[in-house]
Design an enzyme around this catalytic site. Structure first.
Site, PDB file in Angstrom:
ATOM      1  N   LYS A 202      12.018  24.023  12.471  1.00 42.27           N
ATOM      2  CA  LYS A 202      13.481  24.361  11.008  1.00 42.27           C
ATOM      3  C   LYS A 202      14.260  25.576  11.072  1.00 42.27           C
ATOM      4  CE  LYS A 202      11.350  25.205   6.274  1.00 42.27           C
ATOM      5  NZ  LYS A 202      10.738  26.232   5.939  1.00 42.27           N
TER       6      LYS A 202
ATOM      7  N   ARG B 195       5.300  32.904   3.196  1.00 43.55           N
ATOM      8  CA  ARG B 195       4.332  32.508   2.758  1.00 43.55           C
ATOM      9  C   ARG B 195       3.924  30.489   3.462  1.00 43.55           C
ATOM     10  NH1 ARG B 195       7.224  27.327   0.362  1.00 43.55           N
ATOM     11  NH2 ARG B 195       7.645  26.925   2.243  1.00 43.55           N
TER      12      ARG B 195
ATOM     13  N   SER C 107      16.980  25.472   4.748  1.00 43.86           N
ATOM     14  CA  SER C 107      15.475  26.079   4.923  1.00 43.86           C
ATOM     15  C   SER C 107      15.242  24.363   5.044  1.00 43.86           C
ATOM     16  CB  SER C 107      15.171  26.622   3.787  1.00 43.86           C
ATOM     17  OG  SER C 107      13.624  26.523   3.994  1.00 43.86           O
TER      18      SER C 107
ATOM     19  N   HIS D 108      21.117  25.722   0.570  1.00 45.21           N
ATOM     20  CA  HIS D 108      20.356  26.421  -0.599  1.00 45.21           C
ATOM     21  C   HIS D 108      20.789  27.780  -0.908  1.00 45.21           C
ATOM     22  CE1 HIS D 108      16.741  23.875  -0.974  1.00 45.21           C
ATOM     23  NE2 HIS D 108      16.763  23.960   0.637  1.00 45.21           N
TER      24      HIS D 108
ATOM     25  N   GLU E 275      22.256  28.359  -4.035  1.00 44.12           N
ATOM     26  CA  GLU E 275      21.311  28.071  -5.498  1.00 44.12           C
ATOM     27  C   GLU E 275      19.817  29.357  -5.429  1.00 44.12           C
ATOM     28  OE1 GLU E 275      18.585  25.266  -3.679  1.00 44.12           O
ATOM     29  OE2 GLU E 275      20.402  25.335  -3.910  1.00 44.12           O
TER      30      GLU E 275
ATOM     31  N   CYS F 187      19.605  19.614  -1.130  1.00 42.52           N
ATOM     32  CA  CYS F 187      18.811  19.627   0.079  1.00 42.52           C
ATOM     33  C   CYS F 187      17.607  18.700   0.109  1.00 42.52           C
ATOM     34  CB  CYS F 187      17.478  20.920   0.033  1.00 42.52           C
ATOM     35  SG  CYS F 187      16.913  21.093   1.843  1.00 42.52           S
TER      36      CYS F 187
END
EC number: 2.3.1.31
Length: 344
Positions: free
Chosen positions: A163, A249, A192, A235, A237, A142
């Site tokens: 985003k 969040r 993200s 991502h 992972e 990222c």
């Protein structure tokens, strides 16, 4: 792991063309074996969560791997105890004389900022300079990938008004690339981020190759031609609930540029369990990377600086550069399905 075959077997040429590791008996007998040495620069605020995600992927390989953790000295982490950092992490000063087979650089929630405004940008560049002579192959994730592409190759960062958030299809660019060998023609990848990379800059650089690309998310996986550097913009992972936790969040922060995560909850219903639809490709990418490093890294890691100077890391591969699907008929997959998972 490589397969060991009789010397002169005709299938060797076919296996080589498909980038499958095959050692003839004399090669196998000369091969020396030791654990792989990896160091992880963890820039994410939630250190322990990121450690767990990465170690989960690394552990899926049958190889023995020794891991160290690196931190920056110019940024104070606030989401993890000082005791944890003191016990498990060191700064670059402790690693300067060490050599590693692999290096992992995580992302960081700073992709909306100009690189020069990130408080550890100068240190980040020094760490990359060190890695360019002391590490055989580096995996950037990222923002780490954006920063490294900018510093190492002059690839500009592109800021987005909204985003890129959710799970998006990535089209495979080469069936027999070592890193994506075994991938389906379409792989799902979480994204993200509030920024991406200038694709024209990537395409114009002959030292870089796009390995996966998506119509909504752009390049998902880029690599240097010799695989000395691998850049994952998404991502793979991430755990099953990471995107949901990030959404909750950001909404609590009253952020206005955070979309609902696409292609994540069945029927876009957050009361339903999200689908872990990228796990297999995430595991495969990391196993492929570790396997490639294991097969091509020198037994004596002090040889790495000379190999890098002479550009003799692995093998230069001629792989298609242009982003696009392997298909030639304009087929657009996953426009809609009855389960309500992918609508891209």
């Amino acid at each position: 792991m490589p397969i060991k075959i009789p010397s002169g077997l005709p299938a060797r040429a076919i296996l080589d063309s498909e980038r499958i590791f095959a050692l003839e008996k004399p090669e196998a007998e000369r091969q020396r074996v030791r654990p792989l040495k990896l160091v992880i620069l963890n820039l994410m605020p939630k250190k322990i969560e990121t450690e767990t995600q990465l170690l989960r992927l690394i552990s899926k390989s049958p190889l023995q791997v020794e891991i160290d953790f690196m931190k920056t000295s110019t940024h104070e982490a606030t989401h993890v105890s000082a005791d944890h950092l003191l016990k498990f992490y060191e700064t670059l000063d402790a690693f300067e004389d060490n050599y590693y087979d692999g290096f992992v650089v995580t992302g960081a929630p700073v992709e909306h900022m100009p690189f020069e405004e990130v408080d550890y940008w100068g240190e980040f560049k020094r760490i990359l300079d060190w890695a360019s002579t002391h590490v055989f192959s580096t995996m950037y994730l990222c923002w780490g990938a954006m920063g490294a592409l900018n510093y190492r190759y002059g690839v500009r960062k592109v800021d987005y008004p909204q985003k890129v958030f959710g799970v998006f299809p990535q089209y495979l660019q080469d069936e027999y690339c070592f890193l994506t060998n075994g991938f389906d023609e379409i792989a799902l990848q979480p994204h993200s981020r509030l920024a991406g990379v200038n694709e024209d800059d990537v395409a114009a650089n002959p030292d870089l190759q796009v390995l996966t690309w998506g119509p909504q998310s752009g390049p998902g996986l880029i690599a240097a031609r010799d695989f000395s550097e691998v850049f994952a913009l998404g991502h793979w992972e991430y755990g099953k609930y990471t995107l949901a936790e990030e959404y909750e969040r950001d909404m609590k922060k009253d952020m206005t540029n955070v979309p609902f995560p696409q292609n994540y909850f069945p029927h876009d219903d957050p009361s339903l369990e999200p689908l872990f639809s990228w796990r297999a490709h995430g595991n495969l990418l990391w196993r492929n990377w570790l396997n490639w490093v294991y097969q091509t890294t020198p037994y004596d890691l002090t040889e790495v600086p000379q190999l890098r100077r002479e550009k003799r890391l692995g093998t230069d591969r001629s792989i298609r550069h242009e982003p696009g699907s392997p298909r030639k008929d304009g087929f657009a997959p996953f426009v809609h399905d009855g389960y309500g998972v992918i609508a891209g």
